[in-house]
Design a protein around this motif. Structure first.
Motif, PDB file in Angstrom:
ATOM      1  N   SER A  48       0.779  -1.191  -0.051  1.00 38.45           N
ATOM      2  CA  SER A  48      -0.077   0.044  -0.158  1.00 38.45           C
ATOM      3  C   SER A  48       0.512   1.146  -0.121  1.00 38.45           C
ATOM      4  O   SER A  48       0.266   2.245  -0.727  1.00 38.45           O
ATOM      5  N   ILE A  49       2.050   1.176   0.725  1.00 34.82           N
ATOM      6  CA  ILE A  49       2.837   2.304   0.706  1.00 34.82           C
ATOM      7  C   ILE A  49       3.670   2.533  -0.572  1.00 34.82           C
ATOM      8  O   ILE A  49       3.678   3.424  -1.285  1.00 34.82           O
ATOM      9  N   LEU A  50       3.981   1.539  -1.385  1.00 35.15           N
ATOM     10  CA  LEU A  50       4.561   1.431  -2.621  1.00 35.15           C
ATOM     11  C   LEU A  50       3.572   1.800  -3.535  1.00 35.15           C
ATOM     12  O   LEU A  50       3.814   2.551  -4.456  1.00 35.15           O
ATOM     13  N   TYR A  51       2.326   1.328  -3.498  1.00 34.01           N
ATOM     14  CA  TYR A  51       1.182   1.659  -4.532  1.00 34.01           C
ATOM     15  C   TYR A  51       1.121   3.099  -4.451  1.00 34.01           C
ATOM     16  O   TYR A  51       1.103   3.729  -5.647  1.00 34.01           O
ATOM     17  N   LEU A  52       0.921   4.015  -3.348  1.00 28.48           N
ATOM     18  CA  LEU A  52       0.551   5.149  -3.428  1.00 28.48           C
ATOM     19  C   LEU A  52       1.766   6.108  -4.088  1.00 28.48           C
ATOM     20  O   LEU A  52       1.615   7.107  -4.807  1.00 28.48           O
ATOM     21  N   THR A  53       3.149   5.693  -3.618  1.00 32.02           N
ATOM     22  CA  THR A  53       4.313   6.379  -3.932  1.00 32.02           C
ATOM     23  C   THR A  53       4.364   6.107  -5.715  1.00 32.02           C
ATOM     24  O   THR A  53       4.479   7.138  -6.282  1.00 32.02           O
TER      25      THR A  53
END
Length: 127
Positions: free
Chosen positions: A109-114
């Motif tokens: 989810s962190i990677l996705y948003l970035t």
């Protein structure tokens, strides 16, 4: 501004509103007396269902910049690939409901948003 807020809110719902991160740190939240869904429902069925629901809603929301003309095909392709990966990880989390799948979903989810916001910026710069 509202469209971006909706996208960020939907992305945060998957991890910050007690789903994946709540599952990973369930014992800590329980000790602190914070009544998150993973604390109230130890087997994680509803938590997994909510993660799938939020991830499934997030994908079409992530395409809104293209629909309203703020982004083009490259952004849409990236948003679709990332969205399907997110949905896949949330389905895996819902099925297994393990610490490992919850952590994987949270980290993605962190990677996705970035990556999604990076794709939006890149698409906007080269549009």
């Amino acid at each position: 501004m509202s469209r971006h807020y909706d996208k960020l809110h939907a992305a945060q719902a998957v991890d910050l509103l007690s789903l994946a991160i709540g599952r990973v740190y369930r014992d800590d939240y329980a000790r602190a007396g914070i009544p998150l869904l993973p604390v109230l429902e130890p087997d994680g069925r509803r938590t997994g269902y909510q993660a799938m629901l939020y991830a499934s809603v997030l994908w079409p929301v992530s395409l809104l910049p293209a629909v309203v003309g703020l982004a083009g095909l490259p952004y849409s392709a990236i948003a679709t690939v990332l969205g399907f990966l997110f949905i896949g990880l949330s389905v895996q989390f819902a099925q297994e409901r393990s610490h490992a799948t919850a952590r994987r979903l949270f980290l993605f989810s962190i990677l996705y948003l970035t990556l999604l916001l990076g794709a939006l910026v890149a698409n906007r710069l080269w549009m």
